[in-house]
Write an enzyme that holds these catalytic residues in place. Structure first.
Site, PDB file in Angstrom:
ATOM      1  N   CYS A 121       2.666  -5.404   6.583  1.00 48.02           N
ATOM      2  CA  CYS A 121       2.370  -5.010   5.324  1.00 48.02           C
ATOM      3  C   CYS A 121       3.649  -4.412   4.876  1.00 48.02           C
ATOM      4  O   CYS A 121       4.499  -3.867   5.323  1.00 48.02           O
ATOM      5  CB  CYS A 121       1.196  -4.173   5.273  1.00 48.02           C
ATOM      6  SG  CYS A 121      -0.389  -5.333   5.561  1.00 48.02           S
TER       7      CYS A 121
ATOM      8  N   HIS B 275       0.800  -1.346   0.087  1.00 52.28           N
ATOM      9  CA  HIS B 275      -0.001  -0.148  -0.128  1.00 52.28           C
ATOM     10  C   HIS B 275       1.019   0.948   0.152  1.00 52.28           C
ATOM     11  O   HIS B 275       1.908   1.216   0.185  1.00 52.28           O
ATOM     12  CB  HIS B 275      -1.021   0.064   1.062  1.00 52.28           C
ATOM     13  CG  HIS B 275      -0.387   0.092   2.593  1.00 52.28           C
ATOM     14  ND1 HIS B 275       0.050   1.278   3.069  1.00 52.28           N
ATOM     15  CD2 HIS B 275       0.072  -1.082   3.559  1.00 52.28           C
ATOM     16  CE1 HIS B 275       0.605   0.809   4.431  1.00 52.28           C
ATOM     17  NE2 HIS B 275       0.662  -0.441   4.549  1.00 52.28           N
TER      18      HIS B 275
END
Length: 506
Positions: free
Chosen positions: A417, A398
């Site tokens: 992440c 992201h």
């Protein structure tokens, strides 16, 4: 080679082809000889080469190499044991000593691409079988550079390692300071940097600052010349650690599965880099932020199949408990202004609660009773784009509003992440060929601030892998063993009993 030697090779090779279940050992071939065999000097050189398997990152003690003295007392038994050791070593040099490890799907062997049969035949026919071992050891393309680095690292260990640089003193050693640790610093850097001046006083002068910057850059640290806790730790890292990392690097490359020819994404977690590759070419290369050691990014093989624009962030419970609860305690209104919403369950329904009405000081972090979500927007923790690659670990790639972190060489800050330095460039590559989508449409969707997504007609393979040693232009660059996975691999290499060769895929 003598007919008797070929008989041993034939029998051992036949046994190596018999399927064996994991955990089972092959029976040792029983061969009797009526007379001593010639070719003794070549076989002695083979035995000597096997005893130097540490040059290849392997432990010679694992292969049952018989002593040369046995060649005179029991030539038949000595040759049988020597050839068994040769086959086991050849198998490990070609296929890797570690077959697999838990939670390491990034390690994948393609042993069918390196069949043992031709190598066994060559070992049988070679007048100098030691040269076959040499060739097998150099089969991975990066093996020569890694072996040179391993030899240098072993030499440093043999010389007593690096001289220590005491970290006691001021918090940070700043350029221009006079400090009694400076001569020790100079001596330490001279071990790895030929440009370091060999003499000088205790002033941290410009020449030494430049050397420290080179060291910091090589270590993946912020190359500012200031020596604080992290740089002192890198300077004092034992030389033995590099030996273990390079042993692991060599073994991981043996029979490593080739990357897919199709467009795919590689994320090297220790080096904190992402590359987009296709047909052996690198199309995109960028820095990424990976999981901190306490929340390590898992190694994965997944497929990217969708993109979400203007994502909301459904905060995982651990993040809510450990990261957000202290911030809610300090200033719940500020958290509201950053788009965080708090929900609770009332009569089976999820109900939003005003954070300023909650007694956050009394909330037990071990029993966090709320669900937290952050609205889409510029300051959302996921930024403006989320790349979805379904997996059981809930890991995705992201955007991020914290752009300043990409200026740091050490970027292990996330909760697992992958945060992207240039998400729009990856978006362009991912949407290439998707009907109806281009940068202009993506910009319009992002500007709308509406959460929406697009499924990719063709998913893209993604591999999150753990490779601390990379070779660039013939030079080896090591990064710290961020999560201790190299140490676990090295222990696996050194565990277990003597290996017996296997010619089939494992």
């Amino acid at each position: 080679m003598h007919q008797g030697v070929r008989a041993i090779l034939s029998l051992v090779g036949f046994l190596a082809l018999v399927p064996v279940l994991p955990g089972q050992a092959r029976p040792a071939p029983q061969v009797r000889y009526a007379q001593a065999l010639p070719g003794q000097e070549a076989l002695l050189r083979l035995a000597d080469r096997l005893r130097r398997l540490d040059e290849d990152g392997l432990d010679p003690r694992a292969y049952g190499i018989p002593p040369d003295s046995q060649s005179r007392a029991d030539p038949a038994g000595w040759q049988a044991a020597l050839l068994r050791a040769s086959l086991a070593a050849l198998t490990d040099l070609l296929h890797g000593r570690v077959v697999e490890l838990p939670n390491r799907p990034d390690i994948r062997r393609d042993t069918a691409a390196v069949p043992l049969g031709p190598w066994l035949a060559e070992l049988q026919a070679a007048p100098e079988p030691a040269t076959v071992i040499d060739r097998a050891a150099l089969l991975p393309p990066e093996a020569p550079a890694l072996k040179r680095a391993l030899a240098l690292a072993r030499a440093r260990v043999a010389a007593g390692g690096f001289p220590p640089v005491p970290s006691a003193g001021p918090d940070t050693l700043e350029p221009g300071m006079a400090d009694p640790r400076v001569p020790l610093l100079r001596a330490r850097l001279a071990f790895t940097d030929p440009q370091v001046p060999r003499s000088g006083d205790d002033t941290y002068d410009d020449a030494l600052v430049a050397a420290v910057r080179r060291f910091q850059a090589a270590e993946g640290l912020e190359a500012d010349g200031r020596i604080g806790r992290i740089t002192f730790a890198a300077l004092n890292r034992p030389a033995e650690i590099a030996v273990r990392q390079l042993r692991v690097a060599l073994d991981m490359r043996r029979a490593a599965a080739a990357p897919p020819a199709e467009r795919h994404i590689e994320v090297n977690v220790p080096h904190q880099r992402l590359t987009l590759e296709e047909g052996g070419r690198t199309l995109l290369d960028m820095a990424v932020i990976v999981g901190k050691p306490a929340r390590a990014t898992p190694m994965l093989r997944v497929r990217l199949n969708a993109v979400q624009f203007n994502p909301q962030w459904g905060v995982p419970e651990r993040n809510a408990r450990e990261d957000l609860l202290p911030r809610f305690r300090r200033d719940p209104r500020a958290m509201m202004e950053k788009g965080f919403r708090v929900y609770s369950w009332v009569d089976g329904q999820r109900v939003e609660i005003d954070p300023t009405t909650i007694d956050w000081a009394s909330v037990n972090p071990q029993r966090f009773p709320y669900v937290v979500r952050q609205d889409a927007g510029e300051i959302n923790a996921l930024g403006r784009i989320k790349f979805i690659m379904p997996n059981t670990e809930d890991i995705y790639m992201h955007d991020t509003p914290d752009r300043h972190l990409f200026r740091r060489p050490d970027r292990a800050f996330s909760s697992g992440c992958i945060r992207l330095e240039r998400p729009m460039e990856l978006l362009d590559a991912v949407l290439q060929g998707v009907p109806g989508w281009d940068r202009a449409r993506a910009d319009r969707v992002l500007a709308s601030r509406v959460t929406t997504g697009v499924a990719l007609p063709h998913s893209i393979p993604v591999r999150l892998h753990y490779t601390t040693a990379v070779v660039e232009r013939g030079e080896v660059r090591l990064r710290p063993d961020l999560y201790g996975l190299d140490e676990a691999y090295a222990r696996a290499m050194d565990s277990g009993r003597t290996r017996v060769a296997s010619a089939g895929p494992r």
